[in-house]
Write an enzyme that holds these catalytic residues in place. Structure first.
Site, PDB file in Angstrom:
ATOM      1  N   HIS A 117       3.838   7.100   3.802  1.00 29.35           N
ATOM      2  CA  HIS A 117       4.807   6.000   3.671  1.00 29.35           C
ATOM      3  C   HIS A 117       4.377   5.064   2.544  1.00 29.35           C
ATOM      4  CE1 HIS A 117       1.912   4.105   6.589  1.00 29.35           C
ATOM      5  NE2 HIS A 117       2.155   3.029   5.899  1.00 29.35           N
ATOM      6  N   GLU A 154       7.573   1.038   5.118  1.00 28.53           N
ATOM      7  CA  GLU A 154       6.991   0.005   5.989  1.00 28.53           C
ATOM      8  C   GLU A 154       7.207  -1.338   5.315  1.00 28.53           C
ATOM      9  OE1 GLU A 154       2.751   0.345   6.503  1.00 28.53           O
ATOM     10  OE2 GLU A 154       2.670  -1.228   8.011  1.00 28.53           O
ATOM     11  N   HIS A 197       0.834  -1.218   0.000  1.00 27.45           N
ATOM     12  CA  HIS A 197       0.000   0.000   0.000  1.00 27.45           C
ATOM     13  C   HIS A 197       0.863   1.260   0.000  1.00 27.45           C
ATOM     14  CE1 HIS A 197       0.382  -0.834   4.440  1.00 27.45           C
ATOM     15  NE2 HIS A 197       0.491   0.479   4.520  1.00 27.45           N
TER      16      HIS A 197
HETATM   17  C1  LIG Z   1      -2.096   0.050  11.490  1.00 25.29           C
HETATM   18  C2  LIG Z   1      -0.697   0.204  11.068  1.00 25.29           C
HETATM   19  C3  LIG Z   1      -0.606   0.749   9.665  1.00 25.29           C
HETATM   20  C4  LIG Z   1      -0.291  -0.411   8.699  1.00 25.29           C
HETATM   21  O1  LIG Z   1      -0.103  -0.147   7.497  1.00 25.29           O
HETATM   22  O2  LIG Z   1      -0.307  -1.574   9.166  1.00 25.29           O
HETATM   23  C5  LIG Z   1       0.423   1.846   9.535  1.00 25.29           C
HETATM   24  O3  LIG Z   1       1.011   2.065   8.507  1.00 25.29           O
HETATM   25  S1  LIG Z   1       0.692   2.787  10.960  1.00 25.29           S
HETATM   26  C6  LIG Z   1       1.559   4.257  10.316  1.00 25.29           C
HETATM   27  C7  LIG Z   1       1.929   5.179  11.445  1.00 25.29           C
HETATM   28  N1  LIG Z   1       3.105   4.678  12.135  1.00 25.29           N
HETATM   29  C8  LIG Z   1       4.323   5.156  11.849  1.00 25.29           C
HETATM   30  O4  LIG Z   1       4.506   6.049  11.041  1.00 25.29           O
HETATM   31  C9  LIG Z   1       5.466   4.531  12.620  1.00 25.29           C
HETATM   32  C10 LIG Z   1       6.819   4.954  12.066  1.00 25.29           C
HETATM   33  N2  LIG Z   1       6.979   6.394  12.154  1.00 25.29           N
HETATM   34  C11 LIG Z   1       7.863   6.961  13.057  1.00 25.29           C
HETATM   35  O5  LIG Z   1       8.552   6.290  13.818  1.00 25.29           O
HETATM   36  C12 LIG Z   1       7.956   8.476  13.069  1.00 25.29           C
HETATM   37  O6  LIG Z   1       6.781   9.015  12.483  1.00 25.29           O
HETATM   38  C13 LIG Z   1       9.192   9.022  12.273  1.00 25.29           C
HETATM   39  C14 LIG Z   1      10.476   8.547  12.960  1.00 25.29           C
HETATM   40  C15 LIG Z   1       9.170   8.596  10.831  1.00 25.29           C
HETATM   41  C16 LIG Z   1       9.138  10.529  12.327  1.00 25.29           C
HETATM   42  O7  LIG Z   1       9.019  10.880  13.677  1.00 25.29           O
HETATM   43  P1  LIG Z   1       8.803  12.427  14.090  1.00 25.29           P
HETATM   44  O8  LIG Z   1       7.674  12.985  13.281  1.00 25.29           O
HETATM   45  O9  LIG Z   1       8.714  12.530  15.571  1.00 25.29           O
HETATM   46  O10 LIG Z   1      10.183  12.990  13.688  1.00 25.29           O
HETATM   47  P2  LIG Z   1      10.525  14.370  13.075  1.00 25.29           P
HETATM   48  O11 LIG Z   1       9.314  15.200  12.847  1.00 25.29           O
HETATM   49  O12 LIG Z   1      11.627  14.922  13.922  1.00 25.29           O
HETATM   50  O13 LIG Z   1      11.093  13.924  11.661  1.00 25.29           O
HETATM   51  C17 LIG Z   1      12.436  13.495  11.563  1.00 25.29           C
HETATM   52  C18 LIG Z   1      12.796  13.733  10.111  1.00 25.29           C
HETATM   53  O14 LIG Z   1      12.072  12.779   9.319  1.00 25.29           O
HETATM   54  C19 LIG Z   1      11.193  13.479   8.444  1.00 25.29           C
HETATM   55  N3  LIG Z   1       9.955  12.719   8.400  1.00 25.29           N
HETATM   56  C20 LIG Z   1       9.073  12.526   9.391  1.00 25.29           C
HETATM   57  N4  LIG Z   1       8.039  11.761   8.974  1.00 25.29           N
HETATM   58  C21 LIG Z   1       8.288  11.494   7.669  1.00 25.29           C
HETATM   59  C22 LIG Z   1       7.589  10.762   6.648  1.00 25.29           C
HETATM   60  N5  LIG Z   1       6.409  10.159   6.904  1.00 25.29           N
HETATM   61  N6  LIG Z   1       8.138  10.684   5.414  1.00 25.29           N
HETATM   62  C23 LIG Z   1       9.322  11.299   5.150  1.00 25.29           C
HETATM   63  N7  LIG Z   1      10.053  12.017   6.063  1.00 25.29           N
HETATM   64  C24 LIG Z   1       9.517  12.098   7.298  1.00 25.29           C
HETATM   65  C25 LIG Z   1      10.999  14.868   9.021  1.00 25.29           C
HETATM   66  O15 LIG Z   1      10.688  15.788   8.006  1.00 25.29           O
HETATM   67  C26 LIG Z   1      12.357  15.110   9.630  1.00 25.29           C
HETATM   68  O16 LIG Z   1      13.255  15.475   8.609  1.00 25.29           O
HETATM   69  P3  LIG Z   1      14.121  16.830   8.764  1.00 25.29           P
HETATM   70  O17 LIG Z   1      14.846  16.949   7.470  1.00 25.29           O
HETATM   71  O18 LIG Z   1      14.998  16.567   9.973  1.00 25.29           O
HETATM   72  O19 LIG Z   1      13.096  17.912   9.028  1.00 25.29           O
HETATM   73 CO   LIG Z   2       0.937   1.345   6.487  1.00 23.50          CO
END
Ligand SMILES: CC[C@H](C(=O)O)C(=O)SCCNC(=O)CCNC(=O)[C@H](O)C(C)(C)COP(=O)(O)OP(=O)(O)OC[C@H]1O[C@@H](n2cnc3c(N)ncnc32)[C@H](O)[C@@H]1OP(=O)(O)O
Ligand SMILES: [Co+2]
Length: 134
Positions: A79, A130, A7
């Site tokens: 993602h 993912e 997805h």
């Molecule tokens: C039911 C489950 C379902 C499934 O399919 O089964 C799901 O998919 S659940 C989806 C939701 N769960 C997650 O997203 C878990 C993994 N995500 C994480 O651990 C965090 O969201 C993380 C680490 C990706 C980002 O955490 P956070 O937002 O606290 O960090 P920052 O804002 O400091 O970001 C750090 C850096 O990463 C860039 N960033 C953040 N999110 C994304 C993204 N989705 N895609 C691309 N880049 C991302 C952010 O811009 C920061 O970059 P920088 O250059 O330092 O500004």
């Molecule tokens: Co997902």
């Protein structure tokens, strides 16, 4: 290692509006909303002939989607999810090659009741990846 595209996830600020846009305007087949408290999201899937779109809406205080929407108020692609045959073997290989596996590194059960893991966006072309056990 990676197989089928399972997805593409889109974070949305308004789940009902997103569902209406895709079902009424694009004529897509959408599922009911399902809360996934373990992941801090409410999920709706758009079923397509060759893959799915996963709408993600924040659930609870510490939702990763809440954080994402603060930075991207209109929403956006959050993602991509690839299937792997053996998620533990994939994880161990990725860690051995220096990729960051998010969380505690242990798979959680995802929206398809399969184990999932996430890889840091900075390690994969700025895109949150993912992996889902096929
Ligand atoms: C039911 C489950 C379902 C499934 O399919 O089964 C799901 O998919 S659940 C989806 C939701 N769960 C997650 O997203 C878990 C993994 N995500 C994480 O651990 C965090 O969201 C993380 C680490 C990706 C980002 O955490 P956070 O937002 O606290 O960090 P920052 O804002 O400091 O970001 C750090 C850096 O990463 C860039 N960033 C953040 N999110 C994304 C993204 N989705 N895609 C691309 N880049 C991302 C952010 O811009 C920061 O970059 P920088 O250059 O330092 O500004
Ligand atoms: Co997902």
């Amino acid at each position: 290692m990676i197989g089928r595209l399972n997805h593409v996830a889109i974070a949305v600020p308004d789940l009902n509006a997103a569902v209406a846009q895709y079902s009424d305007v694009l004529g897509a087949e959408v599922t009911e909303a399902v809360d996934q408290p373990d992941h801090g999201v409410t999920v709706v899937f758009v079923n397509l002939p060759n893959t799915k779109i996963e709408f993600l809406y924040p659930l609870g205080e510490n939702s990763p989607i809440g954080n994402f929407l603060e930075k991207n108020p209109a929403g956006g692609i959050h993602h991509i999810c690839y299937e792997v045959d053996d998620i533990i073997a994939a994880r161990d290989k990725l860690k051995a090659e220096g990729a960051r596996v998010l969380g505690d590194g242990e798979p959680k059960i995802g929206a398809h009741n399969k184990p999932v893991l996430f890889l840091h966006p900075k390690d994969f072309c700025g895109t949150l990846v993912e992996l889902e056990q096929a």
